[in-house]
Design an enzyme around this catalytic site. Structure first.
Site, PDB file in Angstrom:
ATOM      1  CB  CYS A  16      -5.710  42.787 -11.080  1.00 37.39           C
ATOM      2  SG  CYS A  16      -4.684  43.864 -12.092  1.00 37.39           S
ATOM      3  CG  ASP A  17      -7.360  42.359  -7.416  1.00 36.46           C
ATOM      4  OD1 ASP A  17      -6.713  41.324  -7.650  1.00 36.46           O
ATOM      5  OD2 ASP A  17      -6.837  43.413  -7.013  1.00 36.46           O
TER       6      ASP A  17
ATOM      7  CB  CYS B  75      -5.839  46.442 -10.718  1.00 33.83           C
ATOM      8  SG  CYS B  75      -5.889  45.661 -12.347  1.00 33.83           S
TER       9      CYS B  75
END
Length: 322
Positions: free
Chosen positions: A139-140, A136
């Site tokens: 997300c990261d 992701c």
């Protein structure tokens, strides 16, 4: 089990399919419960932005997810943040078992559990998840600002996430097992025009190299020549497709060889009264728009199923009382 534990319809999953089903179920005046163990929006929440949902030329994935959830809430849809552990089909009712020990029953159930990212299956992948290996970018990606990353894949998701990472990272290598991308034409054009992205064609990751701190590089193999090479990188982002989240699919329900649930045009499965919507269902296109459409179809079909079932029960009771 009291009447409060009995529903006309239980929807499992709060992505576009589940929330779409919730809206149409409430419009059909069914007593409906939606159960979601995580955040509302499903796989949508793992994206940065959306440009192909009808009515939105460009919208952030977070905003679209909130709009989906807000729309469903405006109809008074009951939502419980719980994990479903089992779905037990029945003749009179289907039973939905929850992690907290409760057992709910419903005339109809819609499974909209979506899918999860496929893994490479290469050495170092599992050991370094969260330490440089990610599925992701939204997300990261923040953790790789001004660093070098490798994106694996060639479809729409890989292209979108590669472009997102190019805004953050110093350098993006996109590794694809073929000699051309599978992404849509517009995305291909953007990827190939992005100066921070370097394509690595006809190749796959043979090994993810790491030290105690996390990922430090990848070992590649060219599928045409067999030659191996290495790239120094701080992170590996994998976008090679999805597998259906079918752990709740009851025994005996028809699935294809890849584990997707087979349904008819009404999204009904081989078990009467159980429907499947979204990425769990066998179909040609897996998009936010088609998931929402599945939710609509499944809810309308479920409403008809429940009404017909109740009519039969009423007729049976009337006959027995004569």
């Amino acid at each position: 089990m009291g009447p409060e534990d009995t529903y006309d319809l239980i929807i499992i999953g709060g992505g576009p399919g589940g929330l779409g089903a919730g809206i149409y179920a409430m419009r059909a005046a069914m007593k409906t419960l939606l159960i979601e163990k995580g955040a509302m929006g499903g796989q949508v929440t793992m994206s940065d932005s959306v440009e192909n949902y009808l009515g939105f030329e460009h919208v952030s994935a977070a905003e679209l997810s909130m709009k989906f959830a807000g729309h469903a809430a405006s109809y008074g849809l009951e939502v419980q943040n719980q994990e479903v552990t089992d779905l037990e089909p029945g003749t009179d009712f289907h039973r939905v078992k929850l992690m907290d020990g409760r057992v709910l029953k419903a005339h109809a159930v819609i499974l909209s559990t979506g899918g999860s990212p496929k893994k490479l299956g290469t050495p170092g992948e599992d050991a370094n998840y969260g330490k440089g290996v990610s599925y992701c970018a939204v997300c990261d990606g923040f953790f790789f600002r001004n660093k070098t990353v490798v994106v694996v894949g060639g479809g729409d998701s890989a292209a979108e996430e590669g472009l997102y990472l190019a805004k953050i990272a110093k350098k993006v290598y996109m590794v694809h097992r073929r000699d051309k991308l599978r992404a849509g034409a517009i995305l291909q054009k953007r990827v190939l025009a992005e100066c921070k992205i370097e394509m690595v064609w006809d190749s796959g990751i043979k090994n993810i190299i790491a030290d105690k701190s996390g990922v430090t590089g990848v070992e590649l193999q060219n599928f045409k020549t067999g030659a191996t090479s290495t790239i120094d990188t701080d992170g590996v982002f994998v976008f090679i497709g999805f597998v259906p989240n079918n752990l709740l699919v009851p025994a005996g329900m028809k699935m294809n060889a890849e584990g997707y649930v087979i349904t008819d045009a009404k999204c009904e499965t081989s078990i009467p009264g159980i429907f499947a919507a979204g990425d769990l269902r066998e179909k040609y296109a897996r998009q936010i728009l088609t998931a929402a459409a599945d939710g609509c179809t499944a809810a309308l079909a479920a409403a008809h199923y429940v009404e017909s079932k109740k009519a039969l029960l009423d007729d049976s009771c009337t006959f027995e009382s004569i």
